[in-house]
Design an enzyme around this catalytic site. Structure first.
Site, PDB file in Angstrom:
ATOM      1  N   HIS A 112       0.844  -1.184   0.000  1.00 19.50           N
ATOM      2  CA  HIS A 112       0.000   0.000   0.000  1.00 19.50           C
ATOM      3  C   HIS A 112       0.892   1.252   0.000  1.00 19.50           C
ATOM      4  O   HIS A 112       2.029   1.205   0.486  1.00 19.50           O
ATOM      5  CB  HIS A 112      -0.892  -0.041   1.251  1.00 19.50           C
ATOM      6  CG  HIS A 112      -1.857   1.083   1.360  1.00 19.50           C
ATOM      7  ND1 HIS A 112      -1.513   2.309   1.875  1.00 19.50           N
ATOM      8  CD2 HIS A 112      -3.167   1.182   1.010  1.00 19.50           C
ATOM      9  CE1 HIS A 112      -2.553   3.115   1.853  1.00 19.50           C
ATOM     10  NE2 HIS A 112      -3.573   2.459   1.328  1.00 19.50           N
TER      11      HIS A 112
ATOM     12  N   VAL B 219       1.366   3.842   1.825  1.00 21.69           N
ATOM     13  CA  VAL B 219       2.043   4.308   3.042  1.00 21.69           C
ATOM     14  C   VAL B 219       2.941   3.251   3.666  1.00 21.69           C
ATOM     15  O   VAL B 219       3.545   3.491   4.707  1.00 21.69           O
ATOM     16  CB  VAL B 219       1.038   4.815   4.101  1.00 21.69           C
ATOM     17  CG1 VAL B 219       0.284   6.014   3.584  1.00 21.69           C
ATOM     18  CG2 VAL B 219       0.095   3.715   4.547  1.00 21.69           C
ATOM     19  N   LYS B 220       3.057   2.081   3.045  1.00 20.94           N
ATOM     20  CA  LYS B 220       3.932   1.037   3.589  1.00 20.94           C
ATOM     21  C   LYS B 220       5.398   1.327   3.222  1.00 20.94           C
ATOM     22  O   LYS B 220       5.724   2.348   2.642  1.00 20.94           O
ATOM     23  CB  LYS B 220       3.491  -0.333   3.073  1.00 20.94           C
ATOM     24  CG  LYS B 220       2.100  -0.753   3.544  1.00 20.94           C
ATOM     25  CD  LYS B 220       1.977  -0.781   5.061  1.00 20.94           C
ATOM     26  CE  LYS B 220       0.757  -1.550   5.554  1.00 20.94           C
ATOM     27  NZ  LYS B 220      -0.517  -1.066   5.060  1.00 20.94           N
ATOM     28  N   ILE B 221       6.278   0.385   3.528  1.00 19.35           N
ATOM     29  CA  ILE B 221       7.719   0.618   3.373  1.00 19.35           C
ATOM     30  C   ILE B 221       8.085   0.856   1.917  1.00 19.35           C
ATOM     31  O   ILE B 221       8.803   1.803   1.575  1.00 19.35           O
ATOM     32  CB  ILE B 221       8.521  -0.579   3.932  1.00 19.35           C
ATOM     33  CG1 ILE B 221       8.071  -0.914   5.355  1.00 19.35           C
ATOM     34  CG2 ILE B 221      10.013  -0.279   3.897  1.00 19.35           C
ATOM     35  CD1 ILE B 221       8.205   0.224   6.339  1.00 19.35           C
TER      36      ILE B 221
END
Length: 399
Positions: A192, A194-196
């Protein structure tokens, strides 16, 4: 990121480089937009990065959790246990399969599934004949659960381990990459925005078991088999395929996979920056009555989130701090409300008091802004605004 004192600071955001844009453009100019060569290349690259034998990419981590549960044989009459402090998908994947879902309370210092509580719950379940078929430990904020201990319990009590590592790609446990499946059957990552690292939307499951890998590949694409040697009916021609089970359209595109491949090249750099920002918060908040979630020993967190817990604050004060920060342009978030108290799960019989540590966590936790490109000045602004909100109910903290 601008350090404008009036600018809104989100809790997370993606970072896109020129290399990422170029990688996506190259796919747009190619003959393949959907299931072309970029998807298997991405799968192989992620599997190699984390030290697993197989990777299966899909359109979301939720989809990956779903087909992982199905590949493990979870169904009606079975039980799945997970943490109550997680996104609802960690529990919902069991419900998608018709299984019963239950929860294991957390360690208040880390926010992770408590191994001690898990062991006690397993002992009781064994006596009652209600052992789980699948346990889903959640690597909250990017810190791995104690997978060796959970894996040992899995061997003793006969359940499968499905790691929800949606927050944790790039992290390490006992010096080895999260996702190598040394102590689990399958690990799931999220991409997603906003993930790493991101593919826009997307997820990927790693496993060392070729049978599980094959099952998940077929489930992500309608349950279709194209290998004529495995057909159940005589093939009418080379164009024939068979649907042998009920599957889904969970495929990821080459566009997304190309973005993921490009982002993967910066994974270590991104994780290092996130850890630097977490260390900065530790220094900035040292004099405030807050506690950052601890990173367990033998763990390198990927630091998807910087979660604090307010100390000595009531639920009303927690809400005041949260809303005050947002009003001041600091985009804090709560990761997460306790899943068992969501209306859907209340209707299944869950209620307050069943998982007290999770409930206490949800009434004191706040996720602070943390993402690549967040400036030191912005972190100082976050800390100053947090101190200001805390002073409203604890004036002795005049940081």
């Amino acid at each position: 990121m601008s350090s404008d004192p009036q600018a809104f600071i989100p809790y997370g955001r993606q970072t896109i480089s020129e290399a990422d844009i170029s990688a996506v453009k190259s796919v747009l100019r190619s003959p393949f937009l959907t299931s072309g060569p970029a998807v298997p290349a991405f799968e192989q690259a992620v599997a190699a990065k984390v030290g697993a034998h197989h990777g299966v990419a899909v359109n979301s981590a939720t989809s990956a959790l779903h087909i992982a549960c199905l590949a493990l044989g979870l169904g009606p009459g079975d039980r799945l246990w997970t943490s109550p402090i997680t996104f609802v998908a960690s529990a919902n994947c069991g419900r998608y399969c018709g299984a019963e879902v239950d929860f294991v309370d957390i360690d208040p210092a880390t926010g992770l599934m408590s191994v001690q509580v898990l062991e006690q719950k397993l002992q009781q379940a064994q006596q009652e004949g209600t052992l789980p078929k699948v346990v889903v430990p959640v690597h909250l904020t990017g810190s791995s659960c104690d997978m060796a201990a959970i894996g040992s319990l899995a061997e003793r009590y006969g359940f499968e381990v499905l790691e929800d590592a949606s927050h944790a790609i790039g992290g390490l446990y006992q010096g080895a990459p999260v996702g190598n499946c040394r102590h689990s059957a399958i690990t799931v990552f999220s991409f997603h925005p906003v993930k790493i690292i991101t593919t826009g939307e997307g997820g990927l499951a790693t496993t060392n078991d070729p049978v599980l890998s094959q099952r998940m590949r077929e489930l992500r694409s309608h349950g279709i088999v194209r290998d004529a040697e495995r057909f159940e009916q005589p093939a009418a021609g080379s164009w024939v395929y068979e649907q042998q089970q009920l599957g889904f359209n969970y495929r990821i595109t080459d566009i997304q996979a190309a973005l993921g491949l490009s982002q993967l090249q910066r994974l270590d750099e991104i994780v290092a920056e996130r850890n630097r920002q977490l260390q900065q918060y530790m220094e900035l908040l040292a004099e405030l009555p807050v506690q950052l979630l601890e990173v367990p020993k033998d763990v390198l967190s990927s630091v998807h989130l910087a979660v604090i817990r307010l100390q000595h604050a009531t639920g009303k004060q927690h809400r005041q701090v949260f809303e005050g920060l947002r009003a001041a342009g600091v985009g804090v978030q709560l990761h997460y409300s306790a899943v068992h108290l969501q209306p859907y799960y209340r209707k299944l019989g869950f209620a307050e008091g069943q998982f007290p540590e999770a409930e206490a966590y949800a009434s004191s936790a706040i996720s602070l802004p943390l993402f690549p490109g967040l400036s030191g000045l912005d972190q100082q602004r976050v800390a100053a605004e947090l101190a200001k909100q805390i002073r409203a109910f604890a004036p002795e903290f005049a940081v």
